[in-house]
Design an enzyme around this catalytic site. Structure first.
Site, short mmCIF file in Angstrom:
data_model
loop_
_atom_site.label_atom_id
_atom_site.label_comp_id
_atom_site.label_asym_id
_atom_site.label_seq_id
_atom_site.Cartn_x
_atom_site.Cartn_y
_atom_site.Cartn_z
N THR A 1 -40.91 50.49 32.86
CA THR A 1 -42.37 50.37 32.80
C THR A 1 -43.06 51.54 33.51
O THR A 1 -42.43 52.27 34.27
CB THR A 1 -42.83 49.03 33.43
OG1 THR A 1 -42.16 47.99 32.79
CG2 THR A 1 -44.29 48.81 33.35
N ASP B 1 -37.83 38.85 28.54
CA ASP B 1 -38.59 38.32 29.68
C ASP B 1 -38.78 36.81 29.58
O ASP B 1 -39.22 36.17 30.53
CB ASP B 1 -39.97 39.00 29.79
CG ASP B 1 -39.92 40.29 30.59
OD1 ASP B 1 -38.84 40.65 31.07
OD2 ASP B 1 -40.98 40.94 30.74
N GLY C 1 -41.63 47.84 37.71
CA GLY C 1 -40.58 47.24 38.54
C GLY C 1 -40.29 45.78 38.25
O GLY C 1 -39.83 45.06 39.14
N GLY C 2 -40.56 45.31 37.02
CA GLY C 2 -40.26 43.92 36.71
C GLY C 2 -40.95 43.00 37.71
O GLY C 2 -42.10 43.23 38.09
N THR D 1 -45.27 49.11 29.01
CA THR D 1 -43.81 48.97 29.15
C THR D 1 -43.12 48.85 27.81
O THR D 1 -43.76 48.52 26.80
CB THR D 1 -43.51 47.68 29.97
OG1 THR D 1 -42.12 47.59 30.22
CG2 THR D 1 -43.95 46.43 29.24
N GLU E 1 -38.90 43.26 24.99
CA GLU E 1 -39.74 42.43 25.88
C GLU E 1 -39.39 40.94 25.83
O GLU E 1 -39.62 40.22 26.79
CB GLU E 1 -41.22 42.62 25.51
CG GLU E 1 -42.15 42.54 26.69
CD GLU E 1 -41.98 43.73 27.62
OE1 GLU E 1 -41.76 43.50 28.81
OE2 GLU E 1 -42.03 44.88 27.15
N SER F 1 -44.83 40.23 34.76
CA SER F 1 -45.19 40.39 36.17
C SER F 1 -46.18 41.53 36.37
O SER F 1 -46.55 41.85 37.51
CB SER F 1 -43.95 40.70 37.00
OG SER F 1 -43.05 39.63 36.93
N ARG G 1 -49.76 42.18 25.30
CA ARG G 1 -48.36 41.80 25.43
C ARG G 1 -47.71 41.65 24.05
O ARG G 1 -48.36 41.19 23.10
CB ARG G 1 -48.31 40.45 26.17
CG ARG G 1 -46.91 39.96 26.52
CD ARG G 1 -46.26 40.83 27.55
NE ARG G 1 -45.19 40.16 28.27
CZ ARG G 1 -44.34 40.79 29.06
NH1 ARG G 1 -44.43 42.10 29.23
NH2 ARG G 1 -43.41 40.14 29.71
N1 GLU Z 1 -41.05 43.39 31.35
C1 GLU Z 1 -41.54 43.34 32.69
C2 GLU Z 1 -42.83 42.57 32.79
O1 GLU Z 1 -43.53 42.46 31.85
C3 GLU Z 1 -41.83 44.70 33.20
C4 GLU Z 1 -40.61 45.47 33.32
C5 GLU Z 1 -40.75 46.57 34.28
O2 GLU Z 1 -41.64 46.69 35.06
O3 GLU Z 1 -39.88 47.35 34.24
O4 GLU Z 1 -43.15 42.08 33.81
#
Ligand code: GLU
Length: 599
Positions: A409, A451, A497-498, A427, A448, A476, A111
């Protein structure tokens, strides 16, 4: 099977063996188009990603004797070329690896981290949170990239080839180009306005000042050179030296067009931030589900704990016997509850006291499952419980809303002929990340750090996801591997997908494990996503189905989301056979491949 037309037609030379099941073998030729199909079955290993060129890069490495880790790095590097708005060396991710020899699962947390100078007020100005969109396209949101270090760490521990060998297919792709498809053009169009704020980004992604034309060849010679430099010098070049200097300079003085009027706030990333970046090796989360072991990412991602808690809650019912309405009802309610706990308890464990083990205990899940009623719907935001002290039907804490996360992502899944498996989500956060390209280097920096919560999630709420020095924002991402009673792989999958990643993985897993859907259909099934919010998002396939009214009759409220996630997975079949599966339609369809297709 629905077969989307071939999308990005490669100019890569691809062996005739690299075809998917059902597709006629193309003649062996120097430059063979790779058909993009969502399912492939065969031997010698498998790769599934959103992109045919990227899957082909992984297959090329498997064919040359590389293992799943080698192929995963090659696929990820190629995605950095063909999916530059979703992933690349300017971002981060989570790498989950099943080692066939020891029958164990290991993980790497790659990360991005906040600068060492960051504090909880990183996104606060004059006492108020900076508007989200302004934070996204700024230097302030850029964390130290973790992806290059993740690749090197994975190779050092479990790989068999040199990084330089594995970057070759991607370097070739960047230099010689790939064919633009509709998704690439659409994503560029969605970002066009802010890309124009940053002339280096506009020059790269809006060739001759215009959107890339579908069917044209897109080249990125700067990225080819950057990959070549990493091949020669190792990934250390990105953390120390010229490339590191360029990143620091770009973040701290965003190269914005002054006439655009865009307030591109600078970040405060230092050479020390880059030089001291480290990935983290850590134990995966483990949830036992109907006798299977479900392994995923521990915090700083909330993926493993949230999917795991929801599965433990769902284990109270036999979903294989439930009606479609009962199944969706319980899945929605379990997600709602698990998200309530995610918001309260999960952040970077280096800074927060995260009760990972307790969140995954069956006792705690049972205490929360008793909130679910067959004939009524919980009211969101549901309050969190206390996993350290479970109490029946518990919801004692202060409820907090789920904050927004981007939806870009990419996820890739790889298996090799030895039985090793990789499930890897990477991502740059939003589609198009911060929108800031490192001049002359061919890649976009992440955003990032958005988030993080900008301000505490509520007045009396302890928010474990506020920024801090060197802290990792909560993710996520849920790269998952499921093992059977003998610790052999059953299935591995993940999605972008966040925050919807968590629900996509949960729904795909239950679709496959409980509802008897073939993997490709579990991935294709129309999605619902509940994240402790008043309404549940439905894709059109559910929104326009009679199921919606039957769920509304119980008390559910819905809103339409045109498209949720873009999953990929692999399934182990008997006798060394693998099945690779990807999206049939979402994001233009994914690309499943095996080394030797079964006849
Ligand atoms: N930044 C999000 C995460 O780390 C992912 C973003 C995404 O999936 O588009 O959970």
């Amino acid at each position: 099977m629905r077969r989307p037309v071939a999308r990005k037609l490669s100019v890569l030379a691809v062996s005739a063996a690299v075809v998917s099941v059902g597709a006629a073998a193309p003649p062996a030729a120097e430059s063979t188009a790779v058909e993009k199909v969502p399912v492939a079955v065969g031997y010698g290993g498998a790769v599934s990603s959103v992109d045919a060129d990227a899957s082909a890069a992984g297959i090329e490495i498997l064919r040359k004797g590389g293992n799943a880790v080698d192929a995963a790095v090659a696929t990820a590097a190629a995605l950095g070329v063909t999916e530059p708005y979703s992933a690349g060396i300017g971002g981060g991710g989570y790498f989950v690896y099943y080692d066939a020899k020891s029958r164990t699962v290991r993980t790497i947390d790659g990360r991005e981290t906040a600068p060492l100078s960051a504090d909880s007020g990183l996104f606060v100005e004059n006492g108020a949170a900076i508007p989200f969109a302004e934070a996204v396209s700024s230097g302030l949101s850029v964390g130290t990239p973790g992806t290059p270090a993740t690749w090197q760490q994975a190779l050092d521990k479990w790989g068999s080839k040199r990084l330089g060998t594995l970057l070759k297919p991607a370097e070739r792709l960047a230099r010689d180009g790939f064919t633009v498809d509709g998704t690439f053009r659409d994503q560029t169009a969605a970002n066009e306005t802010r890309f124009r704020y940053f002339p280096d980004t506009a020059k790269l992604f809006l060739p001759n000042g215009r959107l890339p034309v579908v069917g044209s060849t897109f080249k990125n010679p700067d990225l080819a050179r950057t990959y070549a430099e990493l091949s020669r010098k190792g990934v250390g070049a990105l953390y120390r030296g010229d490339l590191a200097d360029d990143i620091v300079d770009t973040v701290n003085h965003p190269p914005v067009d002054p006439s655009s009027g865009w307030n591109a706030r600078p970040g405060d990333l230092t050479a020390k931030d880059l030089a001291t970046y480290r990935t983290k090796s850590q134990a995966p989360t483990r949830t036992s589900y109907h006798g299977l072991g479900v392994y995923s990412m521990a915090p700083s991602s909330s993926g493993g704990t949230t999917v795991g808690e929801a599965l433990n809650i769902l284990e109270n019912t036999d979903l294989s016997k439930a009606s479609e309405v009962q199944y969706l009802h319980r899945y929605i309610e379990a997600s709602r509850i698990a998200f309530a706990d995610r918001g309260r308890w999960v952040g970077d464990p280096a800074f927060e006291d995260v009760p990972t083990k307790e969140l995954l205990s069956q006792r705690y899940a049972d205490s929360r499952a008793c909130l679910i009623k067959d004939d009524a719907v919980l009211t969101s935001p549901v309050a969190p419980g206390d996993p350290r002290d479970p109490a029946a039907c518990d919801a004692r804490g202060t409820a907090a809303p789920t904050t927004y996360e981007g939806d870009s992502t990419t996820h890739l899944t790889v298996a090799d002929k030895w039985g090793n498996v990789v499930s890897y989500t990477l991502t740059i956060e939003q589609t198009g990340g911060s929108g800031i390209t490192v001049p002359g280097r061919g890649f976009i920096l992440n955003n990032e750090l958005t988030d993080f919560s900008f301000t505490p999630a509520g007045p009396d709420v302890h928010d474990p996801n506020l920024p801090g020095p060197g802290k990792r924002p909560r993710s996520s991402m849920s790269p998952t591997i499921v093992l059977d009673r003998h610790d052999k792989p059953v299935v591995a999958l993940g999605s972008p997908g966040g925050a919807t990643i968590i629900t996509t993985v949960l729904q795909s897993l239950t679709g496959f494990l409980d509802r008897g859907l073939p993997l490709v259909d579990a991935i294709a099934a129309p999605r619902a996503s509940q994240r402790n919010q008043t309404t549940t998002e439905l894709e059109p396939g559910l929104y326009n189905s009679p199921l919606r009214a039957r769920l509304e009759a119980i008390g559910h409220g819905f809103r339409l989301n045109p498209e949720i996630g873009a999953a990929t997975g692999v399934q182990r079949l008997p006798n060394g056979k693998w099945l690779a599966a990807a999206e049939k339609v979402r994001r233009g369809g994914g690309s499943a491949m095996v080394v030797w297709p079964a006849s």
